[in-house]
Design a protein around this motif. Structure first.
Motif, PDB file in Angstrom:
ATOM      1  N   LEU A   1       0.829  -1.208   0.000  1.00  0.00           N
ATOM      2  CA  LEU A   1       0.000   0.000   0.000  1.00  0.00           C
ATOM      3  C   LEU A   1       0.866   1.262   0.000  1.00  0.00           C
ATOM      4  O   LEU A   1       0.533   2.256  -0.655  1.00  0.00           O
ATOM      5  CB  LEU A   1      -0.929  -0.004   1.216  1.00  0.00           C
ATOM      6  N   SER A   2       1.996   1.210   0.720  1.00  0.00           N
ATOM      7  CA  SER A   2       2.901   2.368   0.737  1.00  0.00           C
ATOM      8  C   SER A   2       3.516   2.601  -0.638  1.00  0.00           C
ATOM      9  O   SER A   2       3.611   3.740  -1.103  1.00  0.00           O
ATOM     10  CB  SER A   2       4.006   2.145   1.774  1.00  0.00           C
ATOM     11  N   ILE A   3       3.937   1.515  -1.302  1.00  0.00           N
ATOM     12  CA  ILE A   3       4.531   1.643  -2.640  1.00  0.00           C
ATOM     13  C   ILE A   3       3.505   2.176  -3.631  1.00  0.00           C
ATOM     14  O   ILE A   3       3.799   3.060  -4.447  1.00  0.00           O
ATOM     15  CB  ILE A   3       5.099   0.291  -3.104  1.00  0.00           C
ATOM     16  N   LEU A   4       2.280   1.652  -3.548  1.00  0.00           N
ATOM     17  CA  LEU A   4       1.226   2.136  -4.454  1.00  0.00           C
ATOM     18  C   LEU A   4       0.874   3.589  -4.136  1.00  0.00           C
ATOM     19  O   LEU A   4       0.549   4.359  -5.052  1.00  0.00           O
ATOM     20  CB  LEU A   4      -0.011   1.248  -4.334  1.00  0.00           C
ATOM     21  N   GLY A   5       0.934   3.954  -2.857  1.00  0.00           N
ATOM     22  CA  GLY A   5       0.707   5.351  -2.499  1.00  0.00           C
ATOM     23  C   GLY A   5       1.776   6.263  -3.080  1.00  0.00           C
ATOM     24  O   GLY A   5       1.473   7.348  -3.590  1.00  0.00           O
ATOM     25  N   GLU A   6       3.043   5.813  -3.012  1.00  0.00           N
ATOM     26  CA  GLU A   6       4.139   6.581  -3.615  1.00  0.00           C
ATOM     27  C   GLU A   6       3.952   6.683  -5.129  1.00  0.00           C
ATOM     28  O   GLU A   6       4.203   7.725  -5.738  1.00  0.00           O
ATOM     29  CB  GLU A   6       5.480   5.909  -3.299  1.00  0.00           C
ATOM     30  N   CYS A   7       3.508   5.576  -5.728  1.00  0.00           N
ATOM     31  CA  CYS A   7       3.257   5.571  -7.183  1.00  0.00           C
ATOM     32  C   CYS A   7       2.159   6.570  -7.539  1.00  0.00           C
ATOM     33  O   CYS A   7       2.287   7.325  -8.509  1.00  0.00           O
ATOM     34  CB  CYS A   7       2.874   4.161  -7.624  1.00  0.00           C
ATOM     35  N   ALA A   8       1.083   6.576  -6.746  1.00  0.00           N
ATOM     36  CA  ALA A   8      -0.019   7.512  -7.010  1.00  0.00           C
ATOM     37  C   ALA A   8       0.447   8.960  -6.892  1.00  0.00           C
ATOM     38  O   ALA A   8       0.087   9.810  -7.712  1.00  0.00           O
ATOM     39  CB  ALA A   8      -1.168   7.245  -6.036  1.00  0.00           C
ATOM     40  N   LEU A   9       1.263   9.242  -5.882  1.00  0.00           N
ATOM     41  CA  LEU A   9       1.780  10.600  -5.719  1.00  0.00           C
ATOM     42  C   LEU A   9       2.666  10.997  -6.892  1.00  0.00           C
ATOM     43  O   LEU A   9       2.620  12.138  -7.367  1.00  0.00           O
ATOM     44  CB  LEU A   9       2.565  10.703  -4.411  1.00  0.00           C
ATOM     45  N   ALA A  10       3.493  10.025  -7.377  1.00  0.00           N
ATOM     46  CA  ALA A  10       4.360  10.316  -8.525  1.00  0.00           C
ATOM     47  C   ALA A  10       3.528  10.585  -9.781  1.00  0.00           C
ATOM     48  O   ALA A  10       3.823  11.512 -10.547  1.00  0.00           O
ATOM     49  CB  ALA A  10       5.321   9.156  -8.758  1.00  0.00           C
ATOM     50  N   LEU A  11       2.477   9.774  -9.988  1.00  0.00           N
ATOM     51  CA  LEU A  11       1.610   9.983 -11.156  1.00  0.00           C
ATOM     52  C   LEU A  11       0.854  11.300 -11.039  1.00  0.00           C
ATOM     53  O   LEU A  11       0.679  12.027 -12.027  1.00  0.00           O
ATOM     54  CB  LEU A  11       0.621   8.821 -11.284  1.00  0.00           C
ATOM     55  N   GLU A  12       0.411  11.616  -9.824  1.00  0.00           N
ATOM     56  CA  GLU A  12      -0.283  12.885  -9.595  1.00  0.00           C
ATOM     57  C   GLU A  12       0.653  14.053  -9.856  1.00  0.00           C
ATOM     58  O   GLU A  12       0.255  15.058 -10.468  1.00  0.00           O
ATOM     59  CB  GLU A  12      -0.798  12.911  -8.160  1.00  0.00           C
ATOM     60  N   LYS A  13       1.891  13.907  -9.407  1.00  0.00           N
ATOM     61  CA  LYS A  13       2.892  14.953  -9.641  1.00  0.00           C
ATOM     62  C   LYS A  13       3.144  15.117 -11.134  1.00  0.00           C
ATOM     63  O   LYS A  13       3.286  16.245 -11.633  1.00  0.00           O
ATOM     64  CB  LYS A  13       4.185  14.579  -8.926  1.00  0.00           C
ATOM     65  N   GLU A  14       3.185  13.997 -11.866  1.00  0.00           N
ATOM     66  CA  GLU A  14       3.391  14.060 -13.312  1.00  0.00           C
ATOM     67  C   GLU A  14       2.231  14.771 -14.004  1.00  0.00           C
ATOM     68  O   GLU A  14       2.429  15.576 -14.913  1.00  0.00           O
ATOM     69  CB  GLU A  14       3.544  12.636 -13.860  1.00  0.00           C
ATOM     70  N   ILE A  15       1.014  14.471 -13.545  1.00  0.00           N
ATOM     71  CA  ILE A  15      -0.169  15.128 -14.119  1.00  0.00           C
ATOM     72  C   ILE A  15      -0.131  16.621 -13.839  1.00  0.00           C
ATOM     73  O   ILE A  15      -0.388  17.449 -14.727  1.00  0.00           O
ATOM     74  CB  ILE A  15      -1.457  14.493 -13.552  1.00  0.00           C
ATOM     75  N   TYR A  16       0.187  16.977 -12.597  1.00  0.00           N
ATOM     76  CA  TYR A  16       0.265  18.398 -12.248  1.00  0.00           C
ATOM     77  C   TYR A  16       1.378  19.093 -13.024  1.00  0.00           C
ATOM     78  O   TYR A  16       1.253  20.262 -13.405  1.00  0.00           O
ATOM     79  CB  TYR A  16       0.490  18.560 -10.753  1.00  0.00           C
TER      80      TYR A  16
END
Length: 900
Positions: A640-655
């Protein structure tokens, strides 16, 4: 009284929440304290009332009660056909979720919220079906009794002596839009039961003798009323605290997780305390080295307890260590826990209490200032489990370990014989044997072997070195103390070494997993695209779990085709990406919930699917191929932590992409603004001149001589050409900025392009000496002739404007390797070093005085640079010797094959 204003962030967050809730269906629960109080009847009456108001109402599933008055109310409502399932030669009717979603009514009735679905349904529990209906925007009416609420299960069981298996998480009840209490006096309910209005006579008689007593019903009614009051209190507190970021008070309640059968009771007690204190709720599991040897039954029970804690709103945490009280105390201190809830183990006799402190006593010593709530744990199986574990350990004999201790015994005995022959004394020989036990503790898998070796060492010491030698007797009684000290020393040393070894193993495992998490964070920060982020995440999960990973990226339209990251021994990849597996992944993406194998939803899948999410936004789905064993607690938290980091990275990429788009939009807006401002200012002079000259010609045509008339014509023509050239530049620069300009490359003779440009500048350059130094070389270039002509016009026109009359402008070209270098030089006043650095910037104009008042808007040279670079060349400016400026640019040379 000061007015408290919400921050813009709070307002936007509130708008987002309201938009989300407006799309979600509303849940209304008809709540009772026992069967037969009239919940289904009240629900059907409310449905008919809603239908009269024009609402599209459908009966999704109504429990087939043998109650004529209730059954009659179903008439007049559209009924969805049930899902027929054959289970163990029995035909079962279940709620047809897919048919309900396809029908998509405004309101649907689904009886028995806590019902457990039969195998073959999408979800294990009916409340999960209802959650999906709400997600689809469908309002739901449903029913439930108080004994089916999870946190009240133990209280109800203590009153009725019946454990209810079908339960719902408290959040379902608390988050419902409406809860209507359907109430009836307990005596009236007993009367109804006796008259056969609830159950058949035989079943009713059985119920009256067990569950349906007036005492039980009164107690259940009181619990139901209190639960309704608690719900109202929570709603009012939520309204009061809606302006606060954190809903929790300063209270933080910690409950300890274990595989004990009674741990569920402790969790429910802690959950009720958290609700009562409005506190943050955390559940902690301490993993020791012996956890991996725990029976499958205990692991299953632990998983159920963790799931229960999650349902009751607890945040699951895990730490690793051998000293459980110390680990709990350290976590409580670091996390700011205010209350600790634990179970009480079976009471020990006085001798055991003197020999060893209890678990509770150790915790109190570690946390003297913390409120520790001890819950009676009558079902604890401490001694039974310990004995069973010890027996299991003895049943597994490792031949390698037995050989190891025998070899160590032989070697230490041989060393002892050597010391004996050298008269080094018995103390040194005893030390050698103790050292052997220490080595055995390191080399063997269980403490049992070091204990056995301690006994063998005492016997060997007595047999080999104590008089009479080679017997198991001793002349001096003092040796009994010697043997005891030797055995205890070896036993303690072996035990400590074994404990240190276990701690080292746990520390290494924890360090490895922590390293993966930190490494994931670093790699995701370096990833520069969605594909790179997906690859990093999948490889890190593969490294952590050693299981095949299926990664689904997502775009605005939905999930994209999956990418499989396979382990070497997995050859069934095609089974992981078939249509059924993709459907499960699509469901997870749509509903933002876990599904697949080892879950309560679509558990016939091959993979367990988890959403890559940040709050309510889902950026993809990851599938983990799980065989027999589910992920353990720590693995699950890390995933869950790794997927959370992945989501933040994807969100950062979108932003980042959005910021780039916003930057380009702002830049384009600035370009338009500057362009309009410059045009409005710089077009005024030529347009005024044209209109003035034309008006003079129209008004004084007969009075003007031919010389003056010709001069006016020339002025109008010059101003018109200047405007045409300006408009061409504006059109070109707009196409370049919008990336709509197409370059049509053709092989051209450079001399022809220069001559074409000079034709356009003939009248503008009549007061200057424009010299084209032709060479004998045939210089062919592959360019867009129309654009290159504009480059020559802009640079030469710039030299005309910024040099005095009679100045010389020289155009020359020469071949340099695979390029052609073009120079346009003038002998004017030159350009300052500061101006050279900005010369090719958009809207920059030099401040020097020029002969021509029409100086332009500063886009000509910027356009030249863009065109030259688009052709793969370079452009620069330098001083001309002894005076003036030289513009130099390169063009790709084109080779001509004359033999073709």
């Amino acid at each position: 009284m000061p007015i408290i204003r919400k921050s813009p962030e709070k307002i936007l967050e509130q708008i987002h929440i309201e938009e989300h809730e407006s799309k979600r269906g509303k849940l209304k629960i008809f709540f009772g304290y026992a069967a037969g109080v009239g919940k289904t009847y009240a629900m059907l009456e409310a449905a008919h009332e809603a239908k009269k108001q024009g609402i599209d109402v459908v009966a999704g599933y109504i429990e087939p009660h043998a109650r004529p008055a209730t059954a009659a109310l179903v008439n007049g409502l559209e009924v969805i056909s049930p899902l027929v399932i054959n289970h163990k030669d029995i035909t079962l009717n279940e709620f047809n979720l897919d048919a309900a979603i396809k029908r998509n009514p405004q309101l649907i009735l689904v009886d028995e919220l806590a019902h457990t679905n039969a195998d073959g349904c999408r979800h294990i529990k009916r409340y999960q079906d209802i959650e999906e209906l709400l997600k689809a925007g469908i309002d739901v009416y449903t029913t439930i009794n108080v004994q089916h609420i999870e946190s009240l299960n133990d209280i109800v069981a203590s009153i009725t002596k019946i454990i209810v298996r079908e339960r719902i998480p408290d959040r379902i009840f608390d988050e419902a839009e409406q809860v209507e209490l359907v109430d009836i006096e307990p005596s009236d309910l007993v009367t109804r039961l006796s008259e056969g209005k609830i159950y058949q006579k035989e079943q009713a008689d059985r119920a009256l003798g067990n569950f349906f007593t007036v005492e039980n019903l009164t107690a259940l009614r009181e619990i139901a009323l209190r639960r309704m009051a608690d719900r109202v209190n929570k709603i009012s507190l939520k309204v009061k605290n809606e302006n606060n970021k954190d809903y929790y008070t300063n209270e933080h309640i910690l409950v300890c997780l274990s595989s004990s059968p009674s741990n569920s009771k402790i969790i429910r007690t802690a959950a009720r305390m958290a609700n009562a204190f409005k506190a943050q709720f955390t559940a902690l599991f301490v993993q020791t080295s012996s956890f991996e040897k725990t029976s499958l039954e205990n692991k299953k029970r632990l998983k159920e307890n963790i799931h229960l804690a999650e349902q009751l709103g607890a945040k699951i945490e895990m730490v690793v260590g051998e000293d459980i009280p110390f680990q709990i105390a350290e976590f409580a201190r670091l996390a700011g826990v205010s209350k600790l809830v634990i179970g009480r183990s079976i009471a020990r006799n006085g001798f055991m209490r003197l020999m060893r402190k209890s678990f509770t006593d150790k915790l109190i010593e570690q946390l003297p200032n913390l409120d520790i709530h001890v819950i009676p744990d009558n079902k604890a199986l401490f001694y039974k489990n310990f004995w069973k574990k010890s027996v299991n350990e003895r049943e597994i004999c490792n031949t390698s370990d037995i050989i190891t201790i025998l070899v160590i015994l032989i070697i230490t005995s041989m060393i002892g014989m050597l010391f004996y022959s050298m008269n080094l004394g018995e103390a040194n020989i005893m030390t050698v044997y103790i050292l052997g036990v220490l080595i055995a503790a390191l080399k063997t898998s269980k403490r049992l072997y070091s204990v056995v070796l301690s006994v063998l060492n005492v016997l060997a010491f007595d047999f080999l070195f104590i008089e009479p030698r080679y017997t198991f007797t001793a002349y001096d009684p003092v040796y009994i103390i010697t043997f005891s000290v030797m055995f205890v020393s070896a036993f303690v040393t072996g035990g400590l070494t074994n404990k240190i070894k276990k701690q080292a193993i746990q520390s290494a495992k924890l360090a490895y997993r922590t390293k993966i998490l930190l490494e994931t964070n670093q790699l995701l920060q370096q990833a520069g695209s969605d594909a790179a982020i997906a690859t990093v995440t999948s490889h890190q999960l593969l490294k952590l779990l050693n299981k095949t990973i299926v990664y689904y990226s997502a775009d605005k339209k939905g999930l994209l085709p999956p990418v499989v990251y396979n382990v070497k021994n997995d050859v069934h990849t095609e089974q992981l990406i078939n249509s059924n597996e993709r459907a499960v992944a699509q469901w997870v993406y749509k509903n933002n919930k876990r599904a697949g194998v080892k879950t309560g939803t679509l558990n016939n899948a091959k993979c367990q699917y988890l959403a890559i999410r940040s709050k309510d936004n889902v950026y993809g789905v990851v599938g983990i191929a799980i065989d027999n064993e589910d992920l353990d607690v720590f693995e699950n938290n890390l995933v869950l932590s790794i997927l959370g980091e992945c989501a933040l990275a994807l969100e950062k990429e979108i932003y980042s992409k959005k910021r780039q788009e916003i930057y380009l939009q702002a830049k384009n807006e600035q370009l338009r603004s500057n362009l309009l401002r410059s045009i409005s200012h710089d077009l005024r002079t030529p347009l005024t001149s044209i209109s003035g000259n034309a008006d003079f010609l129209l008004s004084n045509s007969a009075k003007i001589d031919d010389v003056k008339r010709q001069e006016l014509y020339n002025n109008i023509y010059d101003d018109s050409m200047w405007l045409i050239n300006l408009v061409e530049n504006i059109l070109f620069i707009t196409r370049i900025e919008n990336k709509t300009m197409k370059i049509n490359l053709q092989t051209e003779l450079l001399d022809d392009i220069i001559n074409e440009a000079l034709k356009h500048l003939y009248r503008r350059g009549k007061n200057h000496h424009i010299v084209f130094e032709e060479t004998k070389d045939i210089m062919m270039v592959k360019v867009d002739a129309r654009l290159l002509v504009q480059v020559f016009i802009n640079i030469i026109d710039n030299a005309i404007k910024y040099t005095p009359k009679d100045s010389t402008i020289t155009i020359s070209a020469k071949i340099k390797s695979d390029k052609i270098e073009v120079s346009i030089a003038d002998n004017g006043q030159g350009i300052s070093d500061e101006a050279k650095d900005k010369l090719f910037e958009m809207f920059y104009t030099a401040n020097s005085t020029v002969a021509d008042s029409r100086r332009g808007i500063g886009i000509g040279l910027s356009l030249c640079k863009s065109i030259i670079m688009a052709h793969g060349g370079e452009i620069k400016v330098r001083d001309n010797k002894p005076q003036g400026t030289v513009f130099i640019f390169t063009l790709p040379k084109e080779e001509i094959n004359f033999n073709e």
